[in-house]
Structure formats: C-alpha cells, structure tokens
Design a protein around this motif. Structure first.
Motif, PDB file in Angstrom:
ATOM      1  N   THR A 128       0.841  -1.102   0.120  1.00  0.00           N
ATOM      2  CA  THR A 128       0.046   0.181  -0.053  1.00  0.00           C
ATOM      3  C   THR A 128       0.915   1.118   0.018  1.00  0.00           C
ATOM      4  OG1 THR A 128      -1.797  -1.172   1.440  1.00  0.00           O
ATOM      5  CG2 THR A 128      -1.624   1.131   1.108  1.00  0.00           C
ATOM      6  N   SER A 129       2.037   1.172   0.737  1.00  0.00           N
ATOM      7  CA  SER A 129       2.877   2.307   0.690  1.00  0.00           C
ATOM      8  C   SER A 129       3.579   2.500  -0.363  1.00  0.00           C
ATOM      9  CB  SER A 129       3.918   2.122   2.030  1.00  0.00           C
ATOM     10  OG  SER A 129       4.552   1.444   1.605  1.00  0.00           O
ATOM     11  N   GLN A 130       3.688   1.626  -1.340  1.00  0.00           N
ATOM     12  CA  GLN A 130       4.328   1.775  -2.587  1.00  0.00           C
ATOM     13  C   GLN A 130       3.524   2.078  -3.745  1.00  0.00           C
ATOM     14  OE1 GLN A 130       6.469  -1.970  -2.650  1.00  0.00           O
ATOM     15  NE2 GLN A 130       8.045  -1.255  -1.349  1.00  0.00           N
ATOM     16  N   THR A 131       2.124   1.773  -3.617  1.00  0.00           N
ATOM     17  CA  THR A 131       1.269   2.126  -4.487  1.00  0.00           C
ATOM     18  C   THR A 131       0.771   3.762  -4.444  1.00  0.00           C
ATOM     19  OG1 THR A 131       0.179   0.049  -4.120  1.00  0.00           O
ATOM     20  CG2 THR A 131      -1.276   1.725  -5.316  1.00  0.00           C
ATOM     21  N   SER A 132       0.838   4.494  -5.603  1.00  0.00           N
ATOM     22  CA  SER A 132       0.927   5.728  -5.596  1.00  0.00           C
ATOM     23  C   SER A 132      -0.628   6.289  -6.225  1.00  0.00           C
ATOM     24  CB  SER A 132       1.652   6.503  -6.660  1.00  0.00           C
ATOM     25  OG  SER A 132       1.587   5.987  -8.121  1.00  0.00           O
ATOM     26  N   ILE A 133      -1.179   6.968  -5.303  1.00  0.00           N
ATOM     27  CA  ILE A 133      -2.546   7.705  -5.699  1.00  0.00           C
ATOM     28  C   ILE A 133      -2.349   9.113  -5.771  1.00  0.00           C
ATOM     29  CG2 ILE A 133      -4.933   7.897  -4.744  1.00  0.00           C
ATOM     30  CD1 ILE A 133      -4.037   4.891  -5.419  1.00  0.00           C
ATOM     31  N   THR A 134      -3.141   9.730  -6.994  1.00  0.00           N
ATOM     32  CA  THR A 134      -2.988  11.073  -7.252  1.00  0.00           C
ATOM     33  C   THR A 134      -4.122  11.821  -6.521  1.00  0.00           C
ATOM     34  OG1 THR A 134      -4.161  10.953  -8.983  1.00  0.00           O
ATOM     35  CG2 THR A 134      -1.918  10.667  -9.544  1.00  0.00           C
ATOM     36  N   ASP A 135      -3.956  13.150  -6.252  1.00  0.00           N
ATOM     37  CA  ASP A 135      -4.805  13.889  -5.650  1.00  0.00           C
ATOM     38  C   ASP A 135      -6.085  14.005  -6.225  1.00  0.00           C
ATOM     39  OD1 ASP A 135      -3.137  14.667  -3.587  1.00  0.00           O
ATOM     40  OD2 ASP A 135      -2.742  16.677  -4.209  1.00  0.00           O
ATOM     41  N   LYS A 136      -5.979  13.683  -7.603  1.00  0.00           N
ATOM     42  CA  LYS A 136      -6.915  14.119  -8.609  1.00  0.00           C
ATOM     43  C   LYS A 136      -7.785  12.517  -8.302  1.00  0.00           C
ATOM     44  CE  LYS A 136      -8.070  14.520 -13.502  1.00  0.00           C
ATOM     45  NZ  LYS A 136      -7.491  14.516 -14.972  1.00  0.00           N
ATOM     46  N   GLU A 137      -7.214  11.266  -8.231  1.00  0.00           N
ATOM     47  CA  GLU A 137      -7.919  10.069  -7.895  1.00  0.00           C
ATOM     48  C   GLU A 137      -8.866  10.152  -6.479  1.00  0.00           C
ATOM     49  OE1 GLU A 137      -5.643   6.304  -9.638  1.00  0.00           O
ATOM     50  OE2 GLU A 137      -4.397   7.664  -8.492  1.00  0.00           O
ATOM     51  N   ALA A 138      -8.143  10.628  -5.690  1.00  0.00           N
ATOM     52  CA  ALA A 138      -8.639  10.802  -4.418  1.00  0.00           C
ATOM     53  C   ALA A 138      -9.775  12.006  -4.288  1.00  0.00           C
ATOM     54  CB  ALA A 138      -7.623  11.526  -3.333  1.00  0.00           C
ATOM     55  N   GLN A 139      -9.578  13.028  -5.003  1.00  0.00           N
ATOM     56  CA  GLN A 139     -10.694  14.061  -5.351  1.00  0.00           C
ATOM     57  C   GLN A 139     -11.818  13.457  -5.898  1.00  0.00           C
ATOM     58  OE1 GLN A 139     -10.297  17.474  -4.466  1.00  0.00           O
ATOM     59  NE2 GLN A 139     -12.651  17.601  -4.644  1.00  0.00           N
ATOM     60  N   LYS A 140     -11.624  12.256  -6.949  1.00  0.00           N
ATOM     61  CA  LYS A 140     -12.954  11.495  -7.503  1.00  0.00           C
ATOM     62  C   LYS A 140     -13.720  10.755  -6.616  1.00  0.00           C
ATOM     63  CE  LYS A 140     -13.807   8.614 -11.411  1.00  0.00           C
ATOM     64  NZ  LYS A 140     -13.093   7.693 -12.563  1.00  0.00           N
ATOM     65  N   ALA A 141     -12.833  10.043  -5.684  1.00  0.00           N
ATOM     66  CA  ALA A 141     -13.563   9.126  -4.940  1.00  0.00           C
ATOM     67  C   ALA A 141     -14.172   9.889  -3.835  1.00  0.00           C
ATOM     68  CB  ALA A 141     -12.365   8.531  -4.122  1.00  0.00           C
ATOM     69  N   TYR A 142     -13.683  11.223  -3.407  1.00  0.00           N
ATOM     70  CA  TYR A 142     -14.358  12.183  -2.501  1.00  0.00           C
ATOM     71  C   TYR A 142     -15.732  12.539  -2.725  1.00  0.00           C
ATOM     72  CZ  TYR A 142     -15.146  16.021   0.659  1.00  0.00           C
ATOM     73  OH  TYR A 142     -15.888  17.019   1.493  1.00  0.00           O
ATOM     74  N   LYS A 143     -15.798  12.997  -4.206  1.00  0.00           N
ATOM     75  CA  LYS A 143     -17.001  13.466  -4.908  1.00  0.00           C
ATOM     76  C   LYS A 143     -17.941  12.107  -5.049  1.00  0.00           C
ATOM     77  CE  LYS A 143     -14.997  17.080  -7.455  1.00  0.00           C
ATOM     78  NZ  LYS A 143     -14.470  17.623  -9.068  1.00  0.00           N
ATOM     79  N   GLU A 144     -17.503  11.144  -5.058  1.00  0.00           N
ATOM     80  CA  GLU A 144     -18.430   9.858  -5.135  1.00  0.00           C
ATOM     81  C   GLU A 144     -19.038   9.666  -3.958  1.00  0.00           C
ATOM     82  OE1 GLU A 144     -20.455   7.087  -7.297  1.00  0.00           O
ATOM     83  OE2 GLU A 144     -18.826   8.436  -8.336  1.00  0.00           O
ATOM     84  N   MET A 145     -18.144   9.713  -2.740  1.00  0.00           N
ATOM     85  CA  MET A 145     -18.681   9.752  -1.675  1.00  0.00           C
ATOM     86  C   MET A 145     -19.919  10.724  -0.947  1.00  0.00           C
ATOM     87  SD  MET A 145     -15.947   9.491   1.987  1.00  0.00           S
ATOM     88  CE  MET A 145     -15.760  11.179   1.887  1.00  0.00           C
ATOM     89  N   ILE A 146     -19.430  11.971  -1.539  1.00  0.00           N
ATOM     90  CA  ILE A 146     -20.442  12.877  -1.266  1.00  0.00           C
ATOM     91  C   ILE A 146     -21.870  12.635  -1.858  1.00  0.00           C
ATOM     92  CG2 ILE A 146     -21.025  15.370  -1.815  1.00  0.00           C
ATOM     93  CD1 ILE A 146     -18.278  15.975  -1.104  1.00  0.00           C
ATOM     94  N   LYS A 147     -21.617  12.081  -3.335  1.00  0.00           N
ATOM     95  CA  LYS A 147     -22.893  11.849  -4.006  1.00  0.00           C
ATOM     96  C   LYS A 147     -23.321  10.825  -3.339  1.00  0.00           C
ATOM     97  CE  LYS A 147     -23.628  10.287  -8.920  1.00  0.00           C
ATOM     98  NZ  LYS A 147     -22.900   9.842 -10.020  1.00  0.00           N
ATOM     99  N   MET A 148     -23.020   9.771  -2.867  1.00  0.00           N
ATOM    100  CA  MET A 148     -23.327   8.392  -2.089  1.00  0.00           C
ATOM    101  C   MET A 148     -24.063   8.944  -0.718  1.00  0.00           C
ATOM    102  SD  MET A 148     -23.146   5.902  -4.217  1.00  0.00           S
ATOM    103  CE  MET A 148     -23.190   4.465  -3.376  1.00  0.00           C
ATOM    104  N   ALA A 149     -23.478   9.927  -0.227  1.00  0.00           N
ATOM    105  CA  ALA A 149     -24.082  10.321   1.319  1.00  0.00           C
ATOM    106  C   ALA A 149     -25.520  11.047   0.676  1.00  0.00           C
ATOM    107  CB  ALA A 149     -23.245  11.313   1.817  1.00  0.00           C
ATOM    108  N   LYS A 150     -25.598  11.868  -0.206  1.00  0.00           N
ATOM    109  CA  LYS A 150     -26.609  12.706  -0.558  1.00  0.00           C
ATOM    110  C   LYS A 150     -27.875  11.525  -1.275  1.00  0.00           C
ATOM    111  CE  LYS A 150     -24.473  17.087  -1.683  1.00  0.00           C
ATOM    112  NZ  LYS A 150     -24.196  17.959  -2.890  1.00  0.00           N
ATOM    113  N   LYS A 151     -27.381  10.508  -1.779  1.00  0.00           N
ATOM    114  CA  LYS A 151     -28.343   9.812  -2.291  1.00  0.00           C
ATOM    115  C   LYS A 151     -28.962   8.982  -1.248  1.00  0.00           C
ATOM    116  CE  LYS A 151     -28.564   6.045  -5.754  1.00  0.00           C
ATOM    117  NZ  LYS A 151     -27.923   5.261  -6.768  1.00  0.00           N
ATOM    118  N   SER A 152     -28.328   8.718  -0.121  1.00  0.00           N
ATOM    119  CA  SER A 152     -28.803   7.826   0.849  1.00  0.00           C
ATOM    120  C   SER A 152     -29.405   8.715   2.087  1.00  0.00           C
ATOM    121  CB  SER A 152     -27.830   7.178   1.579  1.00  0.00           C
ATOM    122  OG  SER A 152     -26.642   7.867   2.231  1.00  0.00           O
TER     123      SER A 152
END
Length: 165
Positions: free
Chosen positions: A103-127
């Motif tokens: 996990t520490s050697q796997t890189s995740i960009t801020d863009k990927e994290a931002q996309k996941a964050y937006k998806e999380m907000i979308k799911m929270a609103k949906k529920s």
C-alpha cells in the motif's frame, strides 16, 4: 542408520554455523539472549541513523554497546513472536505487513482521491445521510490509503486463479 544420519546432519549444521560465525562475511557485533547481531546488521542500522556517516568500526566501545542495546528490543520481540505466535497469527501478521508495504508503494494522485471524495459525497446525498462529511483536505490521506489498498487487492484478485470445486 537413522541415528548416524541424524548425528551427521547435526554435526554438519553445527560446524557450518560456527564457520559462518567466524567467517569475515558474518562478523559478530554482539548478542542479545543468544541472538547474534552481525556487524552487517549494525552497519545497516547505523546507515539509517547517521545517514551513512558512521560504520561499526568507527564506534568506540560505549557507542557500540548503546547501538546493540538499541537494536535489542526488535530482536527480542522477533524471537518471542517466532516462539509464541501460532501459525495463523504469524500468517496474519505477515500478510498485514506485506499489505502495508504494498500500500505504501502504491501511488494515488490527488485527482484520484478527489474523484473518490466526490463519489462519497454523491452516495451520502443519495442515501439522505445526516452525517456531516469532512472537507477533502481533512480526509485526503485516508482516502488515498483506502484507494491504495483497493488497488492492491484488485491486482491480487485479477491475478488469482480462483476455482470452485
């Protein structure tokens, strides 16, 4: 015949061990509860601590003792874990360590994290969640860690040969 082979094997193992311990490849720096700490291990630790500025041979007796004392806890813990953990516990610890390393050697960009964050907000609103979602900057590292774990697991599953019998 079995006894002779066993004795020969034991003699060979003991002689090989004593040869290794006296060979220049495995100089002994010290011992902790009969666990050998080699000069190579001490040099590795020193390289991390001093950023490569000192080696075992450059230390005086007090510094050598301090270094061995500093290395002792990890050696003792490893010895206890080897003796006292069950096979399943060892497997879990090893798999957890491996997962952490991958996990520490796997890189995740801020863009990927931002996309996941937006998806999380979308799911929270949906529920119709009443729970307040923290700001992106507050949970960015947690999201990145979770995404990295998901990437590692996805890669493992992709390469797995899973069959039902």
């Amino acid at each position: 015949m079995k006894k002779i082979l066993t004795l020969l094997g034991l003699a060979l193992a003991l002689s090989t061990t004593s040869l290794l311990a006296t060979s220049p490849l495995m100089k002994i720096a010290g011992k902790v509860n009969d666990i050998i700490i080699t000069v190579a291990e001490a040099d590795q630790t020193l390289a991390l601590l001093t950023k490569g500025k000192k080696s075992w041979d450059q230390l005086n007796k007090i510094e050598k003792t301090q270094l061995i004392r500093m290395m002792a806890p990890s050696k003792i813990v490893a010895q206890k874990a080897t003796k006292l953990l069950t096979t399943k516990e060892k497997e879990r610890a090893l798999s957890g360590f491996w997962m952490q390393k991958e996990t520490s050697q796997t890189s995740i960009t801020d863009k990927e994290a931002q996309k996941a964050y937006k998806e999380m907000i979308k799911m929270a609103k949906k529920s119709n969640s009443k729970q307040q979602i923290p700001t992106f900057e507050t949970i960015k590292n947690s999201i990145k860690m979770q995404l990295a774990q998901e990437k590692v697991v996805a890669k493992l599953i992709k390469n797995a040969n899973i069959k039902l019998k």
